[in-house]
Each structure stands twice: as structure tokens, then as C-alpha cells.
Design an enzyme around this catalytic site. Structure first.
Site, PDB file in Angstrom:
ATOM      1  N   LYS A  22       0.840  -1.204   0.000  1.00 30.51           N
ATOM      2  CA  LYS A  22       0.000   0.000   0.000  1.00 30.51           C
ATOM      3  C   LYS A  22       0.875   1.254   0.000  1.00 30.51           C
ATOM      4  O   LYS A  22       0.633   2.177  -0.769  1.00 30.51           O
ATOM      5  CB  LYS A  22      -0.895   0.000   1.240  1.00 30.51           C
ATOM      6  CG  LYS A  22      -1.455   1.339   1.615  1.00 30.51           C
ATOM      7  CD  LYS A  22      -2.234   1.241   2.888  1.00 30.51           C
ATOM      8  CE  LYS A  22      -2.249   2.420   3.802  1.00 30.51           C
ATOM      9  NZ  LYS A  22      -1.245   3.388   3.863  1.00 30.51           N
ATOM     10  N   ASN A  23       1.880   1.277   0.856  1.00 32.95           N
ATOM     11  CA  ASN A  23       2.686   2.488   0.996  1.00 32.95           C
ATOM     12  C   ASN A  23       3.596   2.731  -0.198  1.00 32.95           C
ATOM     13  O   ASN A  23       4.246   3.762  -0.278  1.00 32.95           O
ATOM     14  CB  ASN A  23       3.507   2.441   2.285  1.00 32.95           C
ATOM     15  CG  ASN A  23       2.632   2.684   3.501  1.00 32.95           C
ATOM     16  OD1 ASN A  23       1.448   3.008   3.361  1.00 32.95           O
ATOM     17  ND2 ASN A  23       3.202   2.514   4.682  1.00 32.95           N
ATOM     18  N   ARG A  92      -4.842  10.309   3.099  1.00 32.22           N
ATOM     19  CA  ARG A  92      -3.637  11.081   3.465  1.00 32.22           C
ATOM     20  C   ARG A  92      -2.556  11.018   2.385  1.00 32.22           C
ATOM     21  O   ARG A  92      -1.883  11.995   2.088  1.00 32.22           O
ATOM     22  CB  ARG A  92      -3.026  10.534   4.751  1.00 32.22           C
ATOM     23  CG  ARG A  92      -3.570  11.134   5.958  1.00 32.22           C
ATOM     24  CD  ARG A  92      -2.614  11.807   6.874  1.00 32.22           C
ATOM     25  NE  ARG A  92      -1.602  12.670   6.357  1.00 32.22           N
ATOM     26  CZ  ARG A  92      -1.505  13.957   6.647  1.00 32.22           C
ATOM     27  NH1 ARG A  92      -2.412  14.530   7.378  1.00 32.22           N
ATOM     28  NH2 ARG A  92      -0.488  14.661   6.202  1.00 32.22           N
ATOM     29  N   ASP A 116      -4.939  12.771  11.644  1.00 32.86           N
ATOM     30  CA  ASP A 116      -4.867  11.322  11.583  1.00 32.86           C
ATOM     31  C   ASP A 116      -4.834  10.778  13.000  1.00 32.86           C
ATOM     32  O   ASP A 116      -4.237  11.385  13.879  1.00 32.86           O
ATOM     33  CB  ASP A 116      -3.572  10.941  10.846  1.00 32.86           C
ATOM     34  CG  ASP A 116      -3.705   9.614  10.150  1.00 32.86           C
ATOM     35  OD1 ASP A 116      -3.901   8.618  10.864  1.00 32.86           O
ATOM     36  OD2 ASP A 116      -3.618   9.585   8.920  1.00 32.86           O
ATOM     37  N   ASP A 304       4.683   0.941  11.807  1.00 33.18           N
ATOM     38  CA  ASP A 304       3.442   0.324  11.330  1.00 33.18           C
ATOM     39  C   ASP A 304       3.220  -1.073  11.913  1.00 33.18           C
ATOM     40  O   ASP A 304       2.102  -1.580  11.883  1.00 33.18           O
ATOM     41  CB  ASP A 304       3.428   0.257   9.798  1.00 33.18           C
ATOM     42  CG  ASP A 304       3.149   1.621   9.175  1.00 33.18           C
ATOM     43  OD1 ASP A 304       2.733   2.533   9.909  1.00 33.18           O
ATOM     44  OD2 ASP A 304       3.344   1.766   7.959  1.00 33.18           O
TER      45      ASP A 304
HETATM   46  C1  UD1 Z   1       4.623   6.832   5.805  1.00 35.00           C
HETATM   47  C2  UD1 Z   1       3.661   5.669   5.755  1.00 35.00           C
HETATM   48  C3  UD1 Z   1       3.212   5.274   7.151  1.00 35.00           C
HETATM   49  C4  UD1 Z   1       4.430   5.010   8.028  1.00 35.00           C
HETATM   50  C5  UD1 Z   1       5.385   6.191   7.979  1.00 35.00           C
HETATM   51  C6  UD1 Z   1       6.672   5.948   8.746  1.00 35.00           C
HETATM   52  C7  UD1 Z   1       2.526   5.998   3.651  1.00 35.00           C
HETATM   53  C8  UD1 Z   1       1.250   6.282   2.959  1.00 35.00           C
HETATM   54  N1  UD1 Z   1       2.494   6.046   4.971  1.00 35.00           N
HETATM   55  O1  UD1 Z   1       3.907   7.950   6.326  1.00 35.00           O
HETATM   56  O2  UD1 Z   1       2.420   4.091   7.063  1.00 35.00           O
HETATM   57  O3  UD1 Z   1       3.994   4.809   9.357  1.00 35.00           O
HETATM   58  O4  UD1 Z   1       5.742   6.499   6.620  1.00 35.00           O
HETATM   59  O5  UD1 Z   1       7.301   4.799   8.287  1.00 35.00           O
HETATM   60  O6  UD1 Z   1       3.541   5.699   3.043  1.00 35.00           O
HETATM   61  N2  UD1 Z   1       7.020  14.770   9.798  1.00 35.00           N
HETATM   62  C9  UD1 Z   1       7.178  16.109  10.060  1.00 35.00           C
HETATM   63  N3  UD1 Z   1       7.168  16.995   8.996  1.00 35.00           N
HETATM   64  C10 UD1 Z   1       7.037  16.571   7.705  1.00 35.00           C
HETATM   65  C11 UD1 Z   1       6.879  15.199   7.451  1.00 35.00           C
HETATM   66  C12 UD1 Z   1       6.880  14.309   8.524  1.00 35.00           C
HETATM   67  O7  UD1 Z   1       7.301  16.534  11.211  1.00 35.00           O
HETATM   68  O8  UD1 Z   1       7.059  17.424   6.799  1.00 35.00           O
HETATM   69  C13 UD1 Z   1       7.037  13.808  10.935  1.00 35.00           C
HETATM   70  C14 UD1 Z   1       5.719  13.085  11.123  1.00 35.00           C
HETATM   71  O9  UD1 Z   1       4.836  13.829  11.916  1.00 35.00           O
HETATM   72  C15 UD1 Z   1       6.167  11.810  11.798  1.00 35.00           C
HETATM   73  C16 UD1 Z   1       7.543  11.545  11.200  1.00 35.00           C
HETATM   74  O10 UD1 Z   1       7.962  12.780  10.629  1.00 35.00           O
HETATM   75  O11 UD1 Z   1       6.312  12.014  13.186  1.00 35.00           O
HETATM   76  C17 UD1 Z   1       7.570  10.472  10.134  1.00 35.00           C
HETATM   77  O12 UD1 Z   1       6.648  10.782   9.138  1.00 35.00           O
HETATM   78  P1  UD1 Z   1       6.827  10.281   7.621  1.00 35.00           P
HETATM   79  O13 UD1 Z   1       8.008   9.379   7.520  1.00 35.00           O
HETATM   80  O14 UD1 Z   1       6.774  11.473   6.745  1.00 35.00           O
HETATM   81  O15 UD1 Z   1       5.538   9.397   7.429  1.00 35.00           O
HETATM   82  P2  UD1 Z   1       4.519   9.412   6.211  1.00 35.00           P
HETATM   83  O16 UD1 Z   1       5.267   9.551   4.925  1.00 35.00           O
HETATM   84  O17 UD1 Z   1       3.406  10.365   6.494  1.00 35.00           O
END
Ligand code: UD1
Length: 420
Positions: A22-23, A92, A116, A304
Site C-alpha cells: 500500500k505504501n 492522506r 490522523d 506500522d
Molecule cells: C509513511 C507511511 C506510514 C508510516 C510512515 C513511517 C505511507 C502512505 N504512509 O507515512 O504508514 O507509518 O511512513 O514509516 O507511506 N514529519 C514532520 N514533517 C514533515 C513530514 C513528517 O514533522 O514534513 C514527521 C511526522 O509527523 C512523523 C515523522 O515525521 O512524526 C515520520 O513521518 P513520515 O516518515 O513522513 O511518514 P509518512 O510519509 O506520512
């Protein structure tokens, strides 16, 4: 609204085939925006999020067909730069269109999905990286808005190896002028999958899967056919399902190297694991021993799989200490486990569990995809029937979950929730 009724007591045994991640697939679909023409993605999972992403792409002007595990995306020469509600609000991952739209059109207006259940998901790193590439980025009326006269390669150092930010910046940088270097990049297998697809579209990328990714911008990309990488989170869920039920499950379609940290914890818990290139078998013939773990970006223990591993900790022999470093609100799931008799307490981003021999069935509520799967696993080792409400969360990420559980010997029934 469907609910799953899970009967406790079965030892799961058999073979499961895991589909694409999915991701990964949602980002691969977004990447199709970068090239005019027909992109074909195979090994796509039959999950609810996939048609939602198809709707987001249709809103931008693409034609999308989903047939079995194949998704075909026709990207027109003229794309809209506006990804708006309602399609975006339900997904998302739709924010993954930001990078491709900026790369291809130099402008984007993408509605921001709501909050979320697993915690705050800001976009500051996505926006700051695009600014370094030369774009103006603002938040206006619930949308992230970007524009640039041109994108120029830049040195970008991420504060945290964000998966989503790495993907958006990687996709935008492919069509920027000059060389972009992303430092402290996320190293997840889904990043590598995206880079493989982009490379076959004509992008010049080195270092994907390491902390430093270098992208040499090209003038244009051409569409491709790409097979989605296997879903390590679904594969890991089956590995933990085998351990928690003291069963024996062979998982096909997932590279065990993508699950090194969670499988290593299972070995410490007492499991026997054998594996090949894209399969592994987990056998557990004793009560699992308690094992501590800390969630971290890849190659650390994946956040996850945290709720799934907590379900195991709830019935393990001994005390488990767990630290969540990625999504702060994820321990909300423990309230539901406690409702099933788990002996657990939290303190900030730490959780502490004393394993019980068995759990007690109860009505519980899934709050996100992985929490839902964790509750199903807990139900498999509870006395009586556990009703997992809001099962739609699970359908967002686990194709054929009930069918696979039944084929492994579980008694699980999907039914419509009674009217309140
Ligand atoms: C993706 C996955 C999710 C997984 C996560 C971490 C998808 C659709 N989802 O989510 O299932 O749990 O990776 O492996 O692929 N953050 C910031 N600022 C930003 C971006 C992120 O502060 O601009 C923080 C987030 O709040 C979080 C952390 O960074 O605490 C990690 O987030 P991120 O790796 O970006 O996760 P996603 O890409 O949203």
C-alpha cells in the site's frame, strides 16, 4: 459499517500470498503524473485506498483503470494542478501528488487531508525542500499551494528521514534543472521501489535506500511498466500472527530482508524462521517470550508493526518495554488492548506491558489500519468472540484479510454492524 467477529483459540497454519505494498503503490500512482502517456503498475493490492487514489488522479485529468492487480494510468499532456476535496480528504497519501505536480507543472494546489488518529502529520519538510528547489510554498484555505518559475537542483538536508518528504522531493527533483542531493533521506524499501520506477522512466537517481540520494534532473520522463514491491507490513503482520497463535505460517511475496528487525525480535521471542528471496516461514511452538523494541525509521523496527507487536507483547511470557519514536499518538491503541485484559501502561512515548497467558474477548474499535490488524491478532488469542468495530480501517490496508485468516484456520466472520 462492517465489523469482524474473531473467535479465539486457533493456531494459524498454512501459506499466504502477500500483494504489493500500500505504501508503495499509492506513490507509484502519483509518479505516473510525471510522464505523459500510459503507465502500467502490476502486483497492486486490492485495498480500499487504491480506488481513492485513482479518484485523486482522475481529478487531475488522468484516466485510470483497475483490473485485478493491474492499474493502468493514462496521463494527458495537459494536467490540472488542483487536487481538491472530496477525493483528497479521504486519503492522506494523496499528498504524494505534490512533488510530481511541482516537477511537471511548476505549480500545485493540493487540499490538506484532515488529522490522523496516529498523530500529527505536518508537511513542513515537504515544503522546505521544495522551497530549496526554488518554489514558493504556502498554506492557503486548507490547501498546500506551490509555484515556481523553474525548479533548480539543491542540497536538501531533512531534519528527520520522513518517508513522504523524501518521496515528494525525489519526484520533484527528477524534473528540476541540475543536481539535487537529499541528505538524511528515508531508506525504506518503498523509496527504493519508487526510485526503480522513476529510473525506468528515464530519471537519473543514485543512492536510493541510503541516507544520501542524488538526483540529476532530466528534461522529461517517459511512462513505464512497473511491479510493486511486496507489502512488508502485511508480511510482518502474518509473521506475528504465526507467533502469537503458536502457529506455522509461510509468507510469499515479501523480501525477508525488508523485515529484518521485526523477524529478529520474533527469533528472540522463540520463533524458528526459515527464508528465501521472497518468502519466509515462521514457526512458534511455545508461548512467546517478551521482547523489548523501539520503533525507528528503516532499517529500524517499523512503527506500522508496533500495534501488531503490542498484541504479541500482551500475551508474551514476561515484561516488554516499548518506545514509539515516529507517531506519538499510536499508543491510543493500547486502550483497546486494555479493554481485552492486557496489563499495560504508557508514559509519553513509552509503553510497558506484563504479558498475560490469554486475553479476554470484548467489543473493540479499530482507530487506524494497523491498530485494527493488531486487534484482530489479539482476538485470535482471547477467550470467546472479539468484535472488532470500524473494520473499514483494516480494509484500507489489508486485502482479503478475512479470507486469508480463514484459510489459515481462524474463525473470523465479517458482518454488518447492527444499527445503533
Ligand atoms: C509513511 C507511511 C506510514 C508510516 C510512515 C513511517 C505511507 C502512505 N504512509 O507515512 O504508514 O507509518 O511512513 O514509516 O507511506 N514529519 C514532520 N514533517 C514533515 C513530514 C513528517 O514533522 O514534513 C514527521 C511526522 O509527523 C512523523 C515523522 O515525521 O512524526 C515520520 O513521518 P513520515 O516518515 O513522513 O511518514 P509518512 O510519509 O506520512
Amino acid at each position: 459499517m462492517d465489523q469482524f467477529v474473531v473467535s479465539g483459540g486457533a493456531r494459524l497454519r498454512g501459506v499466504v500470498q502477500v500483494a504489493g505494498a500500500k505504501n508503495s503503490v499509492l506513490k507509484l500512482m502519483a509518479a505516473a503524473l510525471l510522464a505523459e502517456g500510459t503507465t502500467v503498475l502490476t502486483n497492486c493490492p486490492a485495498i480500499e485506498d487504491l480506488p481513492l487514489m485513482a479518484d485523486v488522479l482522475r481529478g487531475l485529468g488522468c484516466t485510470v483503470a483497475i483490473e485485478g492487480d493491474v492499474v493502468t494510468i493514462d496521463t494527458p499532456a495537459e494536467l490540472s494542478h488542483v487536487a481538491d476535496f472530496p477525493a483528497v480528504s479521504r486519503l492522506r497519501a494523496s499528498v504524494a501528488v505534490l512533488g510530481p505536480l511541482m516537477g511537471r507543472l511548476r505549480q500545485a494546489r493540493v487540499a490538506l487531508p484532515g488529522g490522523d488518529a496516529i498523530g500529527n502529520r505536518p508537511l513542513d519538510m515537504h515544503q522546505n525542500g521544495l522551497r530549496l528547489l526554488g518554489a514558493t510554498m504556502t498554506i492557503e484555505h486548507g490547501h498546500v499551494v506551490g509555484s515556481a518559475s523553474e525548479l533548480r537542483g539543491a542540497q536538501i538536508e531533512l531534519e528527520f528521514p520522513s518517508v513522504g518528504a523524501t518521496e515528494n522531493l525525489l519526484m520533484a527533483a527528477c524534473l528540476a534543472r541540475g543536481v539535487t542531493v537529499i541528505e538524511n533521506a528515508a531508506r525504506e524499501p518503498e523509496i527504493v521501489d519508487l526510485a526503480v520506477m522513476l529510473t525506468s522512466m528515464g530519471a537519473r537517481i543514485t543512492g536510493a535506500g541510503t541516507s544520501t540520494v542524488t538526483i540529476e534532473g532530466v528534461r522529461g520522463l517517459t511512462p513505464t511498466t512497473h511491479r510493486t514491491v511486496g507489502d512488508r507490513v502485511v508480511g510482518g503482520t502474518w509473521a506475528y500472527a504465526a507467533a502469537i497463535t503458536r502457529g506455522d505460517i509461510t509468507v510469499h511475496g515479501v523480501n525477508p530482508a525488508h523485515l529484518a528487525a521485526p523477524l529478529e525480535r520474533l527469533v528472540r521471542a522463540g520463533a524458528r524462521i526459515t527464508s528465501g528471496e521472497d518468502w519466509f516461514t515462521v514457526v512458534m511452538d511455545r508461548r512467546p517470550r517478551a521482547v523489548d523494541f523501539i520503533t525507528l525509521p528503516f532499517p529500524g523496527f517499523p512503527t506500522d508493526l508496533q500495534p501488531i507487536a503490542l498484541a504479541l507483547a500482551a500475551v508474551a511470557d514476561g515484561h516488554s518495554f516499548v518506545t514509539e519514536n515516529v507517531f506519538e499518538a499510536r499508543f491510543k491503541f493500547l486502550d483497546e488492548l486494555v479493554r481485552m485484559g492486557a496489563d499495560a501502561r504508557t508514559d509519553g512515548h513509552h509503553a510497558s506491558l506484563n504479558g498475560r497467558e490469554t486475553l479476554s474477548s470484548a467489543p473493540v474499535w479499530a482507530t487506524d489500519i494497523r491498530a485494527g490488524a493488531g486487534l484482530v491478532l489479539a482476538g485470535l488469542v482471547a477467550d470467546g468472540d472479539t468484535v472488532v468495530n470500524d473494520a473499514w480501517h483494516i480494509d484500507r490496508g489489508y486485502p482479503r484479510f478475512v479470507e486469508d485468516l480463514v484459510s489459515l484456520g481462524a474463525t473470523v466472520v465479517r458482518r454488518a454492524a447492527p444499527e445503533r
